[in-house]
Design a protein around this motif. Sequence first.
Motif, PDB file in Angstrom:
ATOM      1  N   GLU A  90       0.827  -1.207   0.000  1.00 51.86           N
ATOM      2  CA  GLU A  90       0.000   0.000   0.000  1.00 51.86           C
ATOM      3  C   GLU A  90       0.864   1.260   0.000  1.00 51.86           C
ATOM      4  O   GLU A  90       0.562   2.232  -0.720  1.00 51.86           O
ATOM      5  N   ASN A  91       1.920   1.276   0.818  1.00 52.76           N
ATOM      6  CA  ASN A  91       2.789   2.455   0.867  1.00 52.76           C
ATOM      7  C   ASN A  91       3.541   2.649  -0.445  1.00 52.76           C
ATOM      8  O   ASN A  91       3.725   3.780  -0.908  1.00 52.76           O
ATOM      9  N   LEU A  92       4.013   1.567  -1.042  1.00 55.80           N
ATOM     10  CA  LEU A  92       4.671   1.694  -2.347  1.00 55.80           C
ATOM     11  C   LEU A  92       3.693   2.217  -3.395  1.00 55.80           C
ATOM     12  O   LEU A  92       4.055   3.027  -4.257  1.00 55.80           O
ATOM     13  N   GLN A  93       2.465   1.745  -3.302  1.00 55.86           N
ATOM     14  CA  GLN A  93       1.469   2.186  -4.273  1.00 55.86           C
ATOM     15  C   GLN A  93       1.176   3.675  -4.134  1.00 55.86           C
ATOM     16  O   GLN A  93       1.087   4.401  -5.130  1.00 55.86           O
ATOM     17  N   SER A  94       1.051   4.131  -2.884  1.00 52.25           N
ATOM     18  CA  SER A  94       0.685   5.535  -2.678  1.00 52.25           C
ATOM     19  C   SER A  94       1.878   6.478  -2.755  1.00 52.25           C
ATOM     20  O   SER A  94       1.762   7.592  -3.284  1.00 52.25           O
ATOM     21  N   ASN A  95       3.049   6.052  -2.252  1.00 52.68           N
ATOM     22  CA  ASN A  95       4.195   6.947  -2.164  1.00 52.68           C
ATOM     23  C   ASN A  95       5.128   6.877  -3.371  1.00 52.68           C
ATOM     24  O   ASN A  95       5.904   7.813  -3.595  1.00 52.68           O
ATOM     25  N   VAL A  96       5.070   5.817  -4.122  1.00 53.55           N
ATOM     26  CA  VAL A  96       6.035   5.636  -5.213  1.00 53.55           C
ATOM     27  C   VAL A  96       5.317   5.546  -6.555  1.00 53.55           C
ATOM     28  O   VAL A  96       5.574   6.348  -7.462  1.00 53.55           O
ATOM     29  N   VAL A  97       4.437   4.594  -6.696  1.00 54.31           N
ATOM     30  CA  VAL A  97       3.833   4.350  -8.007  1.00 54.31           C
ATOM     31  C   VAL A  97       3.033   5.563  -8.471  1.00 54.31           C
ATOM     32  O   VAL A  97       3.186   6.028  -9.616  1.00 54.31           O
ATOM     33  N   ARG A  98       2.223   6.100  -7.600  1.00 55.79           N
ATOM     34  CA  ARG A  98       1.406   7.258  -8.000  1.00 55.79           C
ATOM     35  C   ARG A  98       2.285   8.462  -8.319  1.00 55.79           C
ATOM     36  O   ARG A  98       2.067   9.177  -9.316  1.00 55.79           O
ATOM     37  N   GLU A  99       3.310   8.717  -7.478  1.00 56.62           N
ATOM     38  CA  GLU A  99       4.213   9.847  -7.718  1.00 56.62           C
ATOM     39  C   GLU A  99       5.021   9.643  -8.996  1.00 56.62           C
ATOM     40  O   GLU A  99       5.284  10.597  -9.732  1.00 56.62           O
ATOM     41  N   LEU A 100       5.408   8.395  -9.243  1.00 57.78           N
ATOM     42  CA  LEU A 100       6.137   8.112 -10.480  1.00 57.78           C
ATOM     43  C   LEU A 100       5.275   8.415 -11.707  1.00 57.78           C
ATOM     44  O   LEU A 100       5.764   8.994 -12.696  1.00 57.78           O
ATOM     45  N   HIS A 101       4.056   8.061 -11.660  1.00 59.05           N
ATOM     46  CA  HIS A 101       3.149   8.321 -12.785  1.00 59.05           C
ATOM     47  C   HIS A 101       2.991   9.825 -13.025  1.00 59.05           C
ATOM     48  O   HIS A 101       3.080  10.295 -14.176  1.00 59.05           O
ATOM     49  N   LEU A 102       2.798  10.564 -11.934  1.00 57.83           N
ATOM     50  CA  LEU A 102       2.652  12.015 -12.076  1.00 57.83           C
ATOM     51  C   LEU A 102       3.936  12.662 -12.583  1.00 57.83           C
ATOM     52  O   LEU A 102       3.905  13.567 -13.426  1.00 57.83           O
ATOM     53  N   LEU A 103       5.103  12.204 -12.093  1.00 56.04           N
ATOM     54  CA  LEU A 103       6.379  12.770 -12.523  1.00 56.04           C
ATOM     55  C   LEU A 103       6.630  12.489 -13.998  1.00 56.04           C
ATOM     56  O   LEU A 103       7.083  13.383 -14.743  1.00 56.04           O
ATOM     57  N   ALA A 104       6.361  11.274 -14.441  1.00 57.78           N
ATOM     58  CA  ALA A 104       6.584  10.944 -15.847  1.00 57.78           C
ATOM     59  C   ALA A 104       5.707  11.819 -16.750  1.00 57.78           C
ATOM     60  O   ALA A 104       6.161  12.309 -17.801  1.00 57.78           O
ATOM     61  N   LYS A 105       4.475  12.039 -16.335  1.00 52.60           N
ATOM     62  CA  LYS A 105       3.591  12.904 -17.122  1.00 52.60           C
ATOM     63  C   LYS A 105       4.115  14.333 -17.162  1.00 52.60           C
ATOM     64  O   LYS A 105       4.138  14.987 -18.229  1.00 52.60           O
TER      65      LYS A 105
END
Length: 599
Positions: A90-105
């Motif tokens: 859950e923490n990886l999903q909220s703190n990493v995956v979501r932020e990675l998606h926003l940063l790439a965009k």
Amino acid sequence: MNWGTELWDQYDNLSAHTQKGIEFLDKYGNFVKERCAIELEYAGKLRRLVKNYQPKRKEEDEYQYTSCKAFRQLLQELGDFAGQREVVAENLQSNVVRELHLLAKELREERKQHLNEGAKQMAVLNSAIGSLDRARRAYERAARESERALEAFQRADADLNLSRAEVEKQKANMKLRSQACEDAKHEYADQLRKTNEAQRQHYEQRLPHVFKQLQDLDEKRIKHIKNFMLSSVEVERKVFPIIKQCLDGMEHAANSINEKEDTQLVIDRYKSGFVPPEDFPFEEQRAGADTTDAAAAHNHHAQLTVRGTVSGNRIKKRGGLLSIFSSNKNNMSTDGKEDYSDLPPNQKKKKLQAKVHELNKQVGQEQAAMEGLMKMKGVYETNPTLGDPMTVEGQLNECCDKLKKLRAQLRKFEELLAEANSQVCAAPLNPAARTNGAAPAPAPQHPTSIGSNSGSLSRSASESSVSTGTGTGTGAGAGGGSVCGAGGRAAGGSPESGLGGELAAAHAEANGDHDNDHESDFDYYYEPDLQPLGYCKALYPFEANGTGSTMRMECGERLLVLETDAGDGWTRVRRQLTREEGFVPTTYIATTLYADAAH
């Protein structure tokens, strides 16, 4: 380190590099996303594993051992461990995956803007270079035309055949071309200056600025990848203390296993409180005049496990002492197994102790509830505005009735427990007398009786084969005696059991009337006093129910054995002083048979 100065001519490569960097960011994001899925799947499978191996309700008794308790605790810790893996996901999903998606965009949009700016600057430079090239070509063309005009004028001036007007015309054309060439030259020079200035600004200011923005974008991407990796590590590190507690719990559970304690638990759980069976006695064979008696004694011992008795030359079916309970459920005790009478003494004592403890706890709870209701009633009586005291009265009455019932049950089971404690009084075995059975049979709940203890109506094959005479006064004079039924050692003597007709048949058979071959579920016969086959010592007290042919005995009491166990769990005995006869559980006595079975 500046891309604008070091890589001023690598616009295309930098464009491709930044594109690959963003693709790598997406790749890392997909990696973390898939890892989250794996963590969740792992946690889910761990939870499913824990659920599948949780003890079933029918296995609860097995989980009193230390190894089973440790396994249950290990399952609990493993479930908590699975929960921490879910937290990681859950923490990886909220703190990493979501932020990675926003940063790439975000990086894609910035890169697009920077590349558009760079393309615009390249277009300006290319336009200046194009203008310079056009000005150069115009200057070259004007110079060639000026040179040709000069050559034409020189040829016309040297040619004497041409008129002055023709020569002047060539001269004017020469001057015109020369002026055009000069203008083209000045225009070319001016465009060259402008183009060089534009190129200088392009490679020294504008393009380096674009490259700097691309450099910042790439460094931002790299820095965020670093932070995301560190964040992933931190997510793992945060759950380490709890995971360590889970592992410590598993270690503690493993260390709590005690093989000696489990061994003692097995003893406490399965110990019956009985004593081992006695040694098999030596049966001495007689010869000579007592051949018949010896053969009868041999037949008697040979048929100890056969459910049957011999009267004269006929074999009659022996009914079980408790057969009336298996054939008629209405005759069963209303208590059933409530008093645990079907259990061995030691297990019966443990069950009763647990029951008493449970009832004490329930009584305490009801007393506390009653005290609370009494206090509430007092408060209501003191201050009627808080409530009506009569609303509590019904609850108090109900609680009082329930408390009375619980106390009555408690007294009942305390008495049963005291009785069970008094039964566990078996003396140590001696070489001469040891118990015959593996476990004492439970005392009968509803045996039936037909009268006093002076007579005998049943006998084994060995004794009935020699006792064919008429009954003595002890059998018929008392009008009662013991009876053997169709399912065991004794049968019902109640009016419903049809004892009168069976007793008459028994008397007719004892007097030598063999014409009546009628057999029914209850076959009886009459015979005189029986000769003892040996003696026995009571290992446990036994209470007769008062409604059957069972006989009461005290712990340690010595009795005569009239008939051994025929496989139904009961032995026929006689009290020597009062000559009282009856059946007692075989496993409650230690039997010693005489060397001469005929006596």
